[in-house]
Design a protein around this motif. Structure first.
Motif, PDB file in Angstrom:
ATOM      1  N   GLY A 224     -10.629   0.359   8.096  1.00 30.76           N
ATOM      2  CA  GLY A 224     -11.151  -0.990   8.003  1.00 30.76           C
ATOM      3  C   GLY A 224     -10.329  -1.908   7.122  1.00 30.76           C
ATOM      4  N   ARG A 225      -9.189  -1.412   6.642  1.00 30.75           N
ATOM      5  CA  ARG A 225      -8.305  -2.224   5.813  1.00 30.75           C
ATOM      6  C   ARG A 225      -6.859  -1.991   6.237  1.00 30.75           C
ATOM      7  NH1 ARG A 225      -8.692  -0.557   0.037  1.00 30.75           N
ATOM      8  NH2 ARG A 225      -9.167   1.518   0.876  1.00 30.75           N
ATOM      9  N   LEU A 226      -6.033  -2.986   6.066  1.00 29.22           N
ATOM     10  CA  LEU A 226      -4.607  -2.882   6.349  1.00 29.22           C
ATOM     11  C   LEU A 226      -3.846  -3.087   5.036  1.00 29.22           C
ATOM     12  CD1 LEU A 226      -2.245  -2.724   8.446  1.00 29.22           C
ATOM     13  CD2 LEU A 226      -2.350  -5.235   8.531  1.00 29.22           C
ATOM     14  N   LEU A 227      -3.035  -2.102   4.691  1.00 28.14           N
ATOM     15  CA  LEU A 227      -2.202  -2.187   3.495  1.00 28.14           C
ATOM     16  C   LEU A 227      -0.809  -2.646   3.903  1.00 28.14           C
ATOM     17  CD1 LEU A 227      -1.812  -1.487   0.422  1.00 28.14           C
ATOM     18  CD2 LEU A 227      -0.964   0.735   1.206  1.00 28.14           C
ATOM     19  N   MET A 228      -0.327  -3.712   3.267  1.00 32.29           N
ATOM     20  CA  MET A 228       1.010  -4.233   3.554  1.00 32.29           C
ATOM     21  C   MET A 228       1.831  -4.195   2.271  1.00 32.29           C
ATOM     22  SD  MET A 228       0.047  -7.453   6.046  1.00 32.29           S
ATOM     23  CE  MET A 228      -1.024  -8.194   4.814  1.00 32.29           C
ATOM     24  N   TRP A 229       3.086  -3.791   2.395  1.00 35.23           N
ATOM     25  CA  TRP A 229       3.969  -3.710   1.233  1.00 35.23           C
ATOM     26  C   TRP A 229       5.252  -4.475   1.509  1.00 35.23           C
ATOM     27  CZ3 TRP A 229       8.147   0.259   0.083  1.00 35.23           C
ATOM     28  CH2 TRP A 229       8.659   0.074  -1.224  1.00 35.23           C
ATOM     29  N   ASP A 230       5.580  -5.390   0.605  1.00 38.99           N
ATOM     30  CA  ASP A 230       6.840  -6.117   0.644  1.00 38.99           C
ATOM     31  C   ASP A 230       7.699  -5.546  -0.474  1.00 38.99           C
ATOM     32  OD1 ASP A 230       8.969  -7.877   0.355  1.00 38.99           O
ATOM     33  OD2 ASP A 230       7.776  -9.664   0.722  1.00 38.99           O
ATOM     34  N   ALA A 231       8.722  -4.785  -0.106  1.00 38.44           N
ATOM     35  CA  ALA A 231       9.542  -4.109  -1.111  1.00 38.44           C
ATOM     36  C   ALA A 231      10.355  -5.095  -1.950  1.00 38.44           C
ATOM     37  CB  ALA A 231      10.480  -3.102  -0.435  1.00 38.44           C
ATOM     38  N   LEU A 232      10.785  -6.187  -1.355  1.00 36.44           N
ATOM     39  CA  LEU A 232      11.637  -7.134  -2.089  1.00 36.44           C
ATOM     40  C   LEU A 232      10.870  -7.828  -3.219  1.00 36.44           C
ATOM     41  CD1 LEU A 232      13.831  -8.764   0.692  1.00 36.44           C
ATOM     42  CD2 LEU A 232      14.414  -6.918  -0.888  1.00 36.44           C
ATOM     43  N   SER A 233       9.592  -8.080  -3.004  1.00 38.83           N
ATOM     44  CA  SER A 233       8.787  -8.703  -4.059  1.00 38.83           C
ATOM     45  C   SER A 233       7.955  -7.684  -4.819  1.00 38.83           C
ATOM     46  CB  SER A 233       7.861  -9.766  -3.468  1.00 38.83           C
ATOM     47  OG  SER A 233       6.932  -9.165  -2.586  1.00 38.83           O
ATOM     48  N   THR A 234       8.064  -6.404  -4.414  1.00 41.56           N
ATOM     49  CA  THR A 234       7.259  -5.318  -4.997  1.00 41.56           C
ATOM     50  C   THR A 234       5.790  -5.716  -5.020  1.00 41.56           C
ATOM     51  OG1 THR A 234       9.161  -4.970  -6.462  1.00 41.56           O
ATOM     52  CG2 THR A 234       7.252  -3.576  -6.818  1.00 41.56           C
ATOM     53  N   ARG A 235       5.281  -6.106  -3.854  1.00 44.14           N
ATOM     54  CA  ARG A 235       3.913  -6.594  -3.759  1.00 44.14           C
ATOM     55  C   ARG A 235       3.143  -5.854  -2.673  1.00 44.14           C
ATOM     56  NH1 ARG A 235       3.478 -12.852  -3.199  1.00 44.14           N
ATOM     57  NH2 ARG A 235       4.219 -12.609  -5.354  1.00 44.14           N
ATOM     58  N   PHE A 236       1.993  -5.300  -3.067  1.00 50.97           N
ATOM     59  CA  PHE A 236       1.067  -4.698  -2.122  1.00 50.97           C
ATOM     60  C   PHE A 236      -0.053  -5.685  -1.841  1.00 50.97           C
ATOM     61  CE2 PHE A 236       3.033  -0.826  -3.726  1.00 50.97           C
ATOM     62  CZ  PHE A 236       3.113  -0.026  -2.590  1.00 50.97           C
ATOM     63  N   THR A 237      -0.403  -5.826  -0.573  1.00 50.62           N
ATOM     64  CA  THR A 237      -1.507  -6.689  -0.169  1.00 50.62           C
ATOM     65  C   THR A 237      -2.414  -5.898   0.768  1.00 50.62           C
ATOM     66  OG1 THR A 237      -0.058  -8.627  -0.255  1.00 50.62           O
ATOM     67  CG2 THR A 237      -2.144  -8.874   0.924  1.00 50.62           C
ATOM     68  N   THR A 238      -3.720  -6.005   0.553  1.00 49.72           N
ATOM     69  CA  THR A 238      -4.681  -5.331   1.420  1.00 49.72           C
ATOM     70  C   THR A 238      -5.604  -6.368   2.027  1.00 49.72           C
ATOM     71  OG1 THR A 238      -4.651  -3.382  -0.024  1.00 49.72           O
ATOM     72  CG2 THR A 238      -6.427  -3.523   1.581  1.00 49.72           C
ATOM     73  N   ILE A 239      -5.753  -6.307   3.347  1.00 53.49           N
ATOM     74  CA  ILE A 239      -6.655  -7.236   4.021  1.00 53.49           C
ATOM     75  C   ILE A 239      -7.698  -6.451   4.813  1.00 53.49           C
ATOM     76  CG2 ILE A 239      -4.903  -9.040   4.188  1.00 53.49           C
ATOM     77  CD1 ILE A 239      -4.556  -8.311   7.140  1.00 53.49           C
ATOM     78  N   ALA A 240      -8.876  -7.032   4.943  1.00 58.87           N
ATOM     79  CA  ALA A 240      -9.958  -6.400   5.697  1.00 58.87           C
ATOM     80  C   ALA A 240      -9.723  -6.572   7.194  1.00 58.87           C
ATOM     81  CB  ALA A 240     -11.297  -7.004   5.296  1.00 58.87           C
ATOM     82  N   LEU A 241     -10.055  -5.542   7.947  1.00 60.88           N
ATOM     83  CA  LEU A 241      -9.936  -5.582   9.401  1.00 60.88           C
ATOM     84  C   LEU A 241     -11.329  -5.557  10.023  1.00 60.88           C
ATOM     85  CD1 LEU A 241      -7.090  -2.936   9.939  1.00 60.88           C
ATOM     86  CD2 LEU A 241      -6.865  -5.420   9.686  1.00 60.88           C
TER      87      LEU A 241
END
Length: 260
Positions: A224-241
């Protein structure tokens, strides 16, 4: 409670057994569990290594490709000496050297609508690390029909995505997230767009972590969640599905289950 571990297994998995959240009971559950890994590439390599190291008792590995020199920048299951050999053979040598106590089943084939459901049904959980939407849709549909949880990861360039799909528990399926099936959703392949090798290592390791959590019932599921990682900004983002009630794959699951 007595556990069916050899002295070697107790030593091998001692750091797991020391964890109250895992212990002997959890380690025994991993020994009895089975996982199917789709792809022995950039994602499948670290996922397979960590699942084998963790003591998952039976691992299936699907890949019909051979090792190429360009794979070695990220596909850490394979070595220079393995170039030109089937990936599943190269993977077998590496995984059995790491943990000869687990059972490895290799499937040197391309997944199709004719074979995917039978293969998926043989395992408790599926880790999909393939690199194309066609196969992802096939695997997702088979997991929905068989009730198997699906831990799906994808990478491109410097970014990665990860989610667990288990619509039998009320969550969305992969098709709810990416409903296009006409090819318009296909992005560039790694061979076209490139990929930062270590990104596949991070995402494949996270994929193995989520698979182990599912098998053990630990923590909070990524379903029910999507984890996204941007390596260049070292940022994890999680959004609800959200589940799509009109989804052609899982939208009728509740009704079909109720009707028996």
């Amino acid at each position: 409670m007595a556990f069916d571990f050899t002295e070697a297994e107790i030593q091998r998995y001692s750091r797991h057994i020391l964890l109250p959240e895992v212990g002997g009971t959890g380690q025994a559950a991993l020994k009895a569990a089975s996982v199917l890994i789709i792809g022995a590439g950039g994602l499948g390599s670290p996922a397979a290594l960590y699942l084998a190291a963790a003591g998952v008792g039976r691992i299936g590995l699907v890949d019909d490709d051979t090792v190429e020199l360009s794979n070695l920048q990220r596909q850490i299951l394979h070595t220079t000496q393995a170039v030109g050999t089937p990936k599943v053979d190269s993977a077998r040598a590496r995984l059995e050297a790491l943990n000869p106590e687990m059972t490895l089943e290799t499937w040197p084939l391309r997944l199709t609508a004719d074979n995917v459901e039978d293969l998926v049904s043989r395992y408790d959980l599926v880790c999909d690390g393939c690199d194309n939407f066609t196969t992802r849709y096939l695997v997702n549909a088979a997991c929905v029909r068989t009730g198997r949880p699906l831990v799906s990861a994808a990478v491109q360039r410097f970014e990665g995505q990860l989610s667990t799909f288990h619509p039998a528990r009320g969550g969305p399926c992969y098709h709810c997230l990416y409903p296009q099936t006409d090819g318009a959703a296909e992005g560039l392949s790694c061979g076209e767009a490139g990929v930062f090798g270590a990104v596949t290592g991070v995402m494949g390791t996270l994929q193995a972590t989520e698979a182990l959590k599912e098998l053990l019932g630990l923590g909070t599921s990524l379903a029910g969640r999507l984890l996204m990682w941007d390596a260049l900004s070292t940022r994890f983002t999680t959004i609800a599905l959200q589940r799509d009630p009109t989804c052609p794959v899982c939208g009728t699951l509740k009704r079909e289950t109720s009707d028996g």
